[in-house]
Design an enzyme around this catalytic site. Structure first.
Site, PDB file in Angstrom:
ATOM      1  CB  SER A  40      78.443  81.324  41.033  1.00 29.00           C
ATOM      2  OG  SER A  40      78.129  81.198  39.662  1.00 29.00           O
ATOM      3  N   GLY A  77      74.808  84.256  41.256  1.00 27.02           N
ATOM      4  CA  GLY A  77      73.609  84.848  40.693  1.00 27.02           C
ATOM      5  C   GLY A  77      73.672  86.338  40.486  1.00 27.02           C
ATOM      6  CG  ASN A 105      74.650  85.523  36.819  1.00 31.06           C
ATOM      7  OD1 ASN A 105      74.335  84.376  36.561  1.00 31.06           O
ATOM      8  ND2 ASN A 105      75.472  85.815  37.812  1.00 31.06           N
ATOM      9  CG  ASP A 188      76.318  73.601  36.619  1.00 35.48           C
ATOM     10  OD1 ASP A 188      77.396  73.358  36.043  1.00 35.48           O
ATOM     11  OD2 ASP A 188      76.214  74.437  37.533  1.00 35.48           O
ATOM     12  CG  HIS A 191      78.668  76.803  38.318  1.00 38.90           C
ATOM     13  ND1 HIS A 191      77.348  76.520  38.078  1.00 38.90           N
ATOM     14  CD2 HIS A 191      78.712  78.090  38.719  1.00 38.90           C
ATOM     15  CE1 HIS A 191      76.614  77.600  38.330  1.00 38.90           C
ATOM     16  NE2 HIS A 191      77.418  78.562  38.717  1.00 38.90           N
TER      17      HIS A 191
END
Length: 216
Positions: A40, A77, A105, A188, A191
């Protein structure tokens, strides 16, 4: 720099795996392709696709008179195992350059460093066997510090070691100057914002421009 959360990207998984999307959809476009295989962080989660760093790289290529077409193949993800599974489909585009951003990830979830190394090694090996073989760029990533120094050091070493093994160019660390900087990350804390993506583009461009200048 202090690393807080790195890795990225990617706690949110797209409900359906995304297919690669080019910055241009002109089927008559015959420019050689640069494929960005990534998480992402590459997809630009939370932003318009035009704000993600691959789209900004396209702008830099155009401004530099380097005739390449960028394909953003980032998937939210995705682990390194997932990236390995997608590779064959992406190689059908016969990329001139393959940029590999994976492992974020894996680190976020504390997955096996040995598995990360094996997956990255397979990705690069399979790409090198493709005909014609693309030039390779490996994007370095770092694991969150809370996983302990032994894990984080082993994780960090995977990227330069695999890049050297496969004669790939290396971006030392994608999130350099962005990780842990509140103003450059979305709510968050993981990102990048549009401004953060601009920094990512600069980090990648410093390495990529040398690769495409040699191959253009």
């Amino acid at each position: 720099m202090a690393l807080v959360l790195l890795a990225a990207g990617c706690s949110e998984r797209a409900p359906t795996p995304q297919r690669a999307t080019a910055t241009t959809t002109d089927s008559a476009d015959t420019r050689p392709v640069i494929v960005f295989l990534g998480t992402s962080l590459t997809a630009g989660l939370g932003l318009d696709p035009s704000q993600a760093y691959p789209a900004l790289i396209q702008q830099k290529l155009d401004s530099a008179g380097l005739a390449y077409r960028v394909v953003n193949a980032g998937v939210s993800g995705e682990t390194s195992s997932d990236a390995r599974a997608r590779l064959a489909w992406l190689l059908r585009m016969d990329p001139a350059v393959l940029v590999v951003e994976t492992g974020a990830n894996d680190g976020l979830r504390g997955l096996s460093v040995d598995a990360l190394r094996a997956n990255l090694d397979t990705i690069l090996t399979v790409a090198q066997r493709h005909q014609p073989p693309p030039r390779l760029v490996v994007i370095g990533m770092q694991a969150p510090p809370n996983l302990g120094s032994r894990y984080t050091e082993a994780f960090r070493e995977v990227f330069p070691e695999e890049a050297e093994k496969h004669d790939a160019a290396l971006v030392p660390f994608l999130l350099e100057g962005v990780g842990g900087v509140d103003s450059l990350n979305q709510g968050d804390g993981i990102h990048p914002t549009a401004a953060g993506q601009r920094v990512l583009a600069e980090n990648v461009w410093m390495t990529l421009v040398k690769v495409v200048s040699r191959t253009s």
